[in-house]
Design a protein around this motif. Structure first.
Motif, mmCIF file in Angstrom:
data_model
loop_
_atom_site.group_PDB
_atom_site.id
_atom_site.type_symbol
_atom_site.label_atom_id
_atom_site.label_comp_id
_atom_site.label_asym_id
_atom_site.label_seq_id
_atom_site.Cartn_x
_atom_site.Cartn_y
_atom_site.Cartn_z
ATOM 1 N N ASN A 53 0.841 -1.110 0.091
ATOM 2 C CA ASN A 53 -0.081 -0.105 -0.020
ATOM 3 C C ASN A 53 0.701 1.164 -0.059
ATOM 4 O O ASN A 53 0.452 2.390 0.264
ATOM 5 C CB ASN A 53 -1.000 -0.175 1.248
ATOM 6 C CG ASN A 53 -1.989 -1.267 1.287
ATOM 7 O OD1 ASN A 53 -2.389 -1.309 -0.219
ATOM 8 N ND2 ASN A 53 -2.118 -1.752 2.380
ATOM 9 N N ASN A 54 1.981 1.260 -0.588
ATOM 10 C CA ASN A 54 2.802 2.314 -0.636
ATOM 11 C C ASN A 54 2.641 2.748 -2.087
ATOM 12 O O ASN A 54 3.513 2.656 -3.112
ATOM 13 C CB ASN A 54 4.345 2.111 -0.464
ATOM 14 C CG ASN A 54 4.544 1.888 0.973
ATOM 15 O OD1 ASN A 54 3.842 2.246 1.864
ATOM 16 N ND2 ASN A 54 5.564 0.848 1.215
ATOM 17 N N HIS A 55 1.385 3.443 -2.643
ATOM 18 C CA HIS A 55 1.062 3.640 -3.706
ATOM 19 C C HIS A 55 1.793 4.630 -4.505
ATOM 20 O O HIS A 55 2.073 4.564 -5.617
ATOM 21 C CB HIS A 55 -0.377 4.298 -3.665
ATOM 22 C CG HIS A 55 -1.312 3.401 -2.993
ATOM 23 N ND1 HIS A 55 -1.407 1.965 -3.171
ATOM 24 C CD2 HIS A 55 -2.238 3.431 -1.843
ATOM 25 C CE1 HIS A 55 -2.247 1.445 -2.279
ATOM 26 N NE2 HIS A 55 -2.872 2.248 -1.607
ATOM 27 N N ASN A 56 2.287 5.775 -4.012
ATOM 28 C CA ASN A 56 3.062 6.706 -4.594
ATOM 29 C C ASN A 56 4.537 6.139 -4.713
ATOM 30 O O ASN A 56 5.113 6.485 -5.999
ATOM 31 C CB ASN A 56 3.309 7.957 -3.688
ATOM 32 C CG ASN A 56 1.992 8.804 -3.540
ATOM 33 O OD1 ASN A 56 0.965 8.750 -4.293
ATOM 34 N ND2 ASN A 56 2.133 9.460 -2.401
ATOM 35 N N ASP A 57 4.961 5.407 -4.200
ATOM 36 C CA ASP A 57 6.339 4.654 -4.288
ATOM 37 C C ASP A 57 6.079 3.762 -5.805
ATOM 38 O O ASP A 57 7.035 3.821 -6.588
ATOM 39 C CB ASP A 57 6.818 3.815 -3.380
ATOM 40 C CG ASP A 57 7.358 4.723 -1.973
ATOM 41 O OD1 ASP A 57 6.943 5.929 -2.247
ATOM 42 O OD2 ASP A 57 7.397 4.343 -0.963
ATOM 43 N N ARG A 79 1.519 -2.458 -13.564
ATOM 44 C CA ARG A 79 0.915 -1.045 -13.462
ATOM 45 C C ARG A 79 -0.724 -1.324 -13.414
ATOM 46 O O ARG A 79 -1.474 -0.698 -12.599
ATOM 47 C CB ARG A 79 1.121 -0.191 -14.784
ATOM 48 C CG ARG A 79 2.348 0.284 -14.784
ATOM 49 C CD ARG A 79 2.652 1.114 -16.006
ATOM 50 N NE ARG A 79 2.818 2.388 -15.706
ATOM 51 C CZ ARG A 79 3.186 3.561 -16.439
ATOM 52 N NH1 ARG A 79 3.551 3.386 -17.615
ATOM 53 N NH2 ARG A 79 3.157 4.695 -15.828
ATOM 54 N N VAL A 80 -1.231 -2.417 -13.890
ATOM 55 C CA VAL A 80 -2.618 -2.655 -13.751
ATOM 56 C C VAL A 80 -3.052 -3.049 -12.292
ATOM 57 O O VAL A 80 -3.775 -2.472 -11.668
ATOM 58 C CB VAL A 80 -3.096 -3.882 -14.502
ATOM 59 C CG1 VAL A 80 -4.379 -4.488 -13.997
ATOM 60 C CG2 VAL A 80 -3.097 -3.696 -16.136
ATOM 61 N N TYR A 81 -2.227 -3.791 -11.562
ATOM 62 C CA TYR A 81 -2.046 -4.011 -9.999
ATOM 63 C C TYR A 81 -1.982 -3.099 -9.378
ATOM 64 O O TYR A 81 -2.874 -2.643 -8.296
ATOM 65 C CB TYR A 81 -1.336 -5.129 -9.692
ATOM 66 C CG TYR A 81 -1.097 -5.537 -8.407
ATOM 67 C CD1 TYR A 81 -2.399 -6.168 -7.758
ATOM 68 C CD2 TYR A 81 -0.160 -5.207 -7.472
ATOM 69 C CE1 TYR A 81 -2.305 -6.362 -6.384
ATOM 70 C CE2 TYR A 81 -0.172 -5.419 -6.028
ATOM 71 C CZ TYR A 81 -1.309 -6.178 -5.571
ATOM 72 O OH TYR A 81 -1.398 -6.452 -4.446
ATOM 73 N N ALA A 82 -1.171 -2.059 -9.559
ATOM 74 C CA ALA A 82 -0.910 -0.922 -8.818
ATOM 75 C C ALA A 82 -1.997 0.068 -8.861
ATOM 76 O O ALA A 82 -2.661 0.817 -8.188
ATOM 77 C CB ALA A 82 0.329 -0.481 -9.507
ATOM 78 N N ALA A 83 -2.526 0.122 -10.009
ATOM 79 C CA ALA A 83 -3.727 1.014 -10.364
ATOM 80 C C ALA A 83 -4.681 0.677 -9.506
ATOM 81 O O ALA A 83 -5.522 1.356 -8.771
ATOM 82 C CB ALA A 83 -4.159 1.124 -11.586
ATOM 83 N N GLY A 84 -5.117 -0.715 -9.490
ATOM 84 C CA GLY A 84 -6.249 -1.232 -8.574
ATOM 85 C C GLY A 84 -6.166 -0.775 -7.191
ATOM 86 O O GLY A 84 -6.921 -0.677 -6.360
ATOM 87 N N ARG A 85 -4.748 -1.156 -6.753
ATOM 88 C CA ARG A 85 -4.515 -1.097 -5.285
ATOM 89 C C ARG A 85 -4.597 0.474 -4.657
ATOM 90 O O ARG A 85 -4.997 0.963 -3.654
ATOM 91 C CB ARG A 85 -2.987 -1.394 -4.967
ATOM 92 C CG ARG A 85 -2.757 -2.909 -5.203
ATOM 93 C CD ARG A 85 -3.336 -3.551 -4.186
ATOM 94 N NE ARG A 85 -2.778 -3.316 -2.787
ATOM 95 C CZ ARG A 85 -2.958 -4.205 -1.686
ATOM 96 N NH1 ARG A 85 -4.092 -5.034 -1.787
ATOM 97 N NH2 ARG A 85 -2.374 -4.154 -0.688
ATOM 98 N N ARG A 86 -4.670 1.362 -5.919
ATOM 99 C CA ARG A 86 -4.823 3.014 -5.399
ATOM 100 C C ARG A 86 -6.012 3.417 -5.598
ATOM 101 O O ARG A 86 -6.305 4.702 -5.789
ATOM 102 C CB ARG A 86 -3.679 3.794 -6.188
ATOM 103 C CG ARG A 86 -3.676 3.927 -7.346
ATOM 104 C CD ARG A 86 -2.588 4.982 -8.025
ATOM 105 N NE ARG A 86 -2.447 4.933 -9.500
ATOM 106 C CZ ARG A 86 -1.710 4.536 -10.200
ATOM 107 N NH1 ARG A 86 -0.989 3.481 -9.777
ATOM 108 N NH2 ARG A 86 -2.034 4.517 -11.628
#
Length: 436
Positions: free
Chosen positions: A276-280, A306-313
């Protein structure tokens, strides 16, 4: 036992106690490792007790100290306390470690420190976030350091040595794909990483063999970092990722090295997103995507991350956009696919998409993607396990608790064949949620 029984420094007290009990230092560590294994911890090096026996001893970390005292107490048949072995004295001042901040460390000193051994056993490493987490990757955008590129080679490489290291990296990837980050495999991987660090430190310079060696070391850093992440040893994983970036900053002149570095940065971003360190995560993925002349397969790997990171944020528009990017890259192969990028398929992109919709709190959108991923023939057992767990979470959120229990039972069977502390933790968390 009173300390006064021994007219000797504390370190000699411990040595005398071991001698009295008929134990060698390696036997003490072996018993400690049995206790660590029961907790799911990774084993210590069998040489880990020797610093405790020096004239100026290195005191064990608190958890190792507790384990050692428990082992000594059981062996002696009486209570052995910290004061009995001199461990109640003030701890010596901690000296600076290059691995605390690999991005700022002198490369040769950093690699030498890694090659010395058990620094990765330290339990006081902290996760780095914000600027400290992204700075090593940002430095890659500045290009190689000119002075380092001109450094002379100080050892003679040969094709057989470099080829052996390259083969070891591939073997480690295959073991991790088939069995997960089992403690034995992880120990072996860390050993390869440490020994290869010494070879890299002694072989800096120019030439095709050096390029291959440096590329293999970056690939190895990505793989060992991933295994540490999967074992939920997150600060250690981050330090390994950062070390690969540190080498790439000075050595990343060839395209193969740059592409391997992009993959490493994307894996570091996946870890950041998982935590959950979305900005990083977003910053790291932007850096990876800016790597020049990316093969289509590598572009697809970065887009999948990037798909996964976009979902997390919680960014649904980005989920759709990066899924399209990943499928576009997969649909336009260019015959330059690196060996480490062959794992990515449309089914894997579906899994990432379903995971992203689940993270976006849109489980109904996640169901078809995750169902497709579970039904697909799985080449990688851990990926299948993750998809089953994701689908169990999804259907439970959709109100299908019975189906969720069936999937958790299925996942429980798979856990017996895949060693992954990350998956074990997720299975426990989901089981508690479904039971509630």
């Amino acid at each position: 036992m009173e300390r006064a029984e021994f007219d000797a420094p504390p370190a000699t007290v411990l040595a005398a106690l071991l001698q009295q009990l008929g134990m060698r230092p390696e036997q003490l560590i072996a018993r400690i490792n049995e206790r660590r294994a029961r907790r799911g911890g990774s084993p210590l090096s069998l040489k880990a007790a020797y610093p405790w026996l020096r004239e100026v001893p290195s005191l064990p970390q608190p958890d190792n100290q507790a384990d050692a005292l428990a082992v000594l107490t059981a062996r002696a048949g009486r209570c052995i306390t910290a004061s009995d072995v001199g461990w109640d004295l003030p701890r010596p001042r901690t000296r600076h470690r290059h691995l605390d901040a690999p991005g700022d460390a002198p490369l040769e000193a950093l690699l030498h420190e890694i090659s010395q051994g058990d620094i990765m056993d330290r339990r006081n490493l902290l996760m780095l976030t914000g600027a400290a987490a992204t700075a090593p990757a940002l430095a890659l955008l500045l290009g190689p350091i000119a002075e380092a590129a001109a450094a002379p080679s100080v050892t003679r490489l040969n094709d057989r040595l470099v080829g052996s290291i390259e083969s070891a990296v591939r073997d480690l990837r295959e073991m991790d794909d088939s069995a997960g980050s089992a403690s034995g495999d992880l120990t072996w991987g860390l050993g390869i990483w440490q020994s290869t660090s010494r070879v890299v430190a002694q072989a800096r310079g120019n030439g095709p063999l050096v390029d291959r060696l440096q590329t293999a070391y970056i690939e190895l850093s990505e793989q060992v970092g991933w295994m540490l992440f999967d074992a939920r040893q997150h600060p250690q994983a981050q330090r390994v990722y950062h070390t690969g970036m540190r080498l790439a900053r000075e050595a990343g002149t060839s395209l193969t090295t740059r592409h391997s570095t992009a993959n490493l940065v994307a894996s570091a971003a996946y870890q950041a997103a998982w935590l959950n360190n979305h900005n990083d995560a977003a910053a790291l993925l932007d850096i990876a995507a800016r790597t020049p002349e990316l093969p289509s397969a590598v572009g697809a790997v970065i887009a999948e991350r990037r798909v996964y990171a976009a979902g997390r944020r919680h960014d649904p528009d980005a989920v759709r956009r990066f899924r399209d990017d990943a499928l576009l890259h997969l649909g336009t192969p260019d015959k330059q696919t690196p060996w480490w990028a062959t794992w990515l398929t449309k089914d894997a992109v579906d899994g990432a998409t379903g995971r992203a919709w689940l993270a976006c709190d849109q489980p109904s959108r996640a169901v078809p993607f995750l169902s497709s991923r579970v039904e697909a023939a799985a080449a990688y057992p851990r990926d299948r396990l993750l998809a089953v767990l994701d689908l169990a979470d999804t259907v439970n959120q959709c109100g299908e608790s019975d189906r969720a229990r069936e999937l958790l039972d299925q996942a429980g069977e798979l856990i017996g064949t895949v060693s992954s502390q990350r998956m074990v933790h997720r299975h426990r968390t989901l089981s508690a949620a479904v039971a509630a």
